[in-house]
Motif scaffolding. Sequence first.
Motif, PDB file in Angstrom:
ATOM      1  N   GLN A 176       0.822  -1.209   0.000  1.00 56.66           N
ATOM      2  CA  GLN A 176       0.000   0.000   0.000  1.00 56.66           C
ATOM      3  C   GLN A 176       0.865   1.271   0.000  1.00 56.66           C
ATOM      4  OE1 GLN A 176      -3.631  -0.138   0.373  1.00 56.66           O
ATOM      5  NE2 GLN A 176      -3.185  -2.248  -0.210  1.00 56.66           N
ATOM      6  N   LYS A 177       2.159   1.041   0.192  1.00 60.91           N
ATOM      7  CA  LYS A 177       3.122   2.159   0.242  1.00 60.91           C
ATOM      8  C   LYS A 177       2.700   3.225   1.249  1.00 60.91           C
ATOM      9  CE  LYS A 177       4.211   1.135  -4.453  1.00 60.91           C
ATOM     10  NZ  LYS A 177       3.838   1.356  -5.836  1.00 60.91           N
ATOM     11  N   ILE A 178       2.340   2.751   2.413  1.00 59.57           N
ATOM     12  CA  ILE A 178       1.903   3.672   3.457  1.00 59.57           C
ATOM     13  C   ILE A 178       3.112   4.440   4.006  1.00 59.57           C
ATOM     14  CG2 ILE A 178       0.885   3.848   5.774  1.00 59.57           C
ATOM     15  CD1 ILE A 178      -0.703   1.277   4.963  1.00 59.57           C
ATOM     16  N   VAL A 179       2.990   5.724   4.002  1.00 57.87           N
ATOM     17  CA  VAL A 179       4.083   6.575   4.467  1.00 57.87           C
ATOM     18  C   VAL A 179       3.755   7.097   5.859  1.00 57.87           C
ATOM     19  CG1 VAL A 179       5.417   8.668   4.025  1.00 57.87           C
ATOM     20  CG2 VAL A 179       4.617   7.273   2.109  1.00 57.87           C
ATOM     21  N   THR A 180       4.649   6.852   6.804  1.00 54.12           N
ATOM     22  CA  THR A 180       4.458   7.425   8.139  1.00 54.12           C
ATOM     23  C   THR A 180       5.720   8.184   8.539  1.00 54.12           C
ATOM     24  OG1 THR A 180       5.219   5.329   9.053  1.00 54.12           O
ATOM     25  CG2 THR A 180       2.837   5.716   9.051  1.00 54.12           C
ATOM     26  N   ASP A 181       5.501   9.138   9.422  1.00 48.48           N
ATOM     27  CA  ASP A 181       6.676   9.806   9.997  1.00 48.48           C
ATOM     28  C   ASP A 181       7.382   8.785  10.875  1.00 48.48           C
ATOM     29  OD1 ASP A 181       6.047  12.105   8.753  1.00 48.48           O
ATOM     30  OD2 ASP A 181       5.067  13.039  10.472  1.00 48.48           O
ATOM     31  N   GLY A 182       8.636   8.895  10.966  1.00 42.38           N
ATOM     32  CA  GLY A 182       9.330   7.936  11.818  1.00 42.38           C
ATOM     33  C   GLY A 182      10.813   7.897  11.541  1.00 42.38           C
TER      34      GLY A 182
END
Lengths: 425, 114
Positions: free
Chosen positions: B59-65
Amino acid sequence: MQPGDHLFRHESGRMVAALMRIFGVHNLALAEDVVQDAFCRALEVWRIRGVPENPSAWLMATAKNGALDVLRRQRTARTFAPELGRLLQSEWTLAPVVEELFAANAIKDDLLRMMFSCCHPRLPEAAQVALVLHILCGFSVDEIASAFVTSHAATQKRLTRAKKVLAGSERLFDITALADFSARLPAVHRALYLLFNEGYHGASTERAVRVELCREAMRLTALLLEHPFGTTPVTYALAALMCLGGARLPARVDASGNLISLFDQDRSRWDQELIAEGLKFLELSAAGSELTPYHLEAAIAPIHACARHTEDTDWQTIVSLYDRLTTIRPSPIVALNRAIAVAQTEGPERGLEEIRSITDCDRLAAYPFYSAAVGELELRRGRHDTAREHFRAALALARNPMECRFLDRRLGACERGYTQRAYYE
Amino acid sequence: MSEFTYLYRGGRDTPVSPEQRQKQLQKWAAWFKELGANGHLKELGHPLESAGMVVKGSQKIVTDGPYAEAKDLVGGFSLIEAKDLAHAAEISKGCPILKVGGSVEVRPVMQLNM
């Protein structure tokens, strides 16, 4: 490349001073946080990539970005420097204003402004000195505690209180108003003098710490001399006394860390460059009509500096300078030094008489070199047993191992019937 | 000689004095200098920002981290040459990060020509 000696320490003062100008005097803690972050970042990057070409500019730029960040994020929640007011509110003016405040010549003024702000009349002298060391010289609580031989807790308390007073002073000191500048200048002189003295005569064990205190005092005095209002004859006198005293620092302790009395110092190790500079300042101090204790103390120093041996020293003049010093700022320490000088010209009996007549000598009760001076003069007139008693009393008061070793050697001298003189300047 | 990476984790200091920070920096410089002099330093490597983004899954989920705990965060890396893993680990013991609560992860770079 390697960062210069104490780069971080000095940059810390410059950064805090510049940030305070932007954030306002009430936001000292915020300024300190931004500086901590800048150092943290520098360490993270430099440890791997090495120190950049111009580390000072790198740190300043990082602090500046940190400041912009804070100003943008907190401009509704916090008030910053009242004098800058709306300039910090608008994105149009924010960056150029901050840029300007971080310019090199602006920062020089910031340091001076900070120095004057730290010498707030509501603060006791010791607190002013601690604050100057902490904010302008980047000394941590522990470093200040070690320099003044006080506990961490006591230093912390003193600093917290001092910072509260500073933060409550509403705005930073205005160095552009001549009348205010001149009125606060004596307090600043005094704080710098105390800072220097703590290094020169203080109780700290670590020689390096003490030399550094002297150096910091000289650095800040030089800063004062760069400002037109600061270049007064009194500042010159202060600078002279620091240079002339500082010149003797290399000879005061030998290679194995032993304290060497003025009588036994290797005078070839006195710093001739500093002596020359001190003499130049002394000349500049001789203007105007004000004669301060700094003038007199500065005038005593070159008499030693110009004598090749103790025997060549013009003790008569030294006594008369101490006489004048006693008139304008009497103190038992001055009286003690005067007595020792008297002994040089008129013999140990006369010196002892002078010591006995020091009026408030009870203030010297905890000062090891009071008993030591008596011991020295007793030794010189051949009363070894009495001398030994006094040296023992001095030894019991010694504040650090260096003083202990020194007094131990003097006790040894009593046993050997050795009568070399020592002068505890 | 084989190649290894040193991954520097943690050791983000608690507030200390500017002077102590500078001293720490000097220790790093001395350490790298020694590594270089002994022919162990292939590349200085790079420091890494602590905040970034993580992209995950089909899903190519982008999160800060990654927002790992400070002590687990990789703060940078270097490329090292050593005889073998044990040797590389031995050399890493001189790293100043160990004195301030950090760690060095020593990982062999996979060899292509076996």
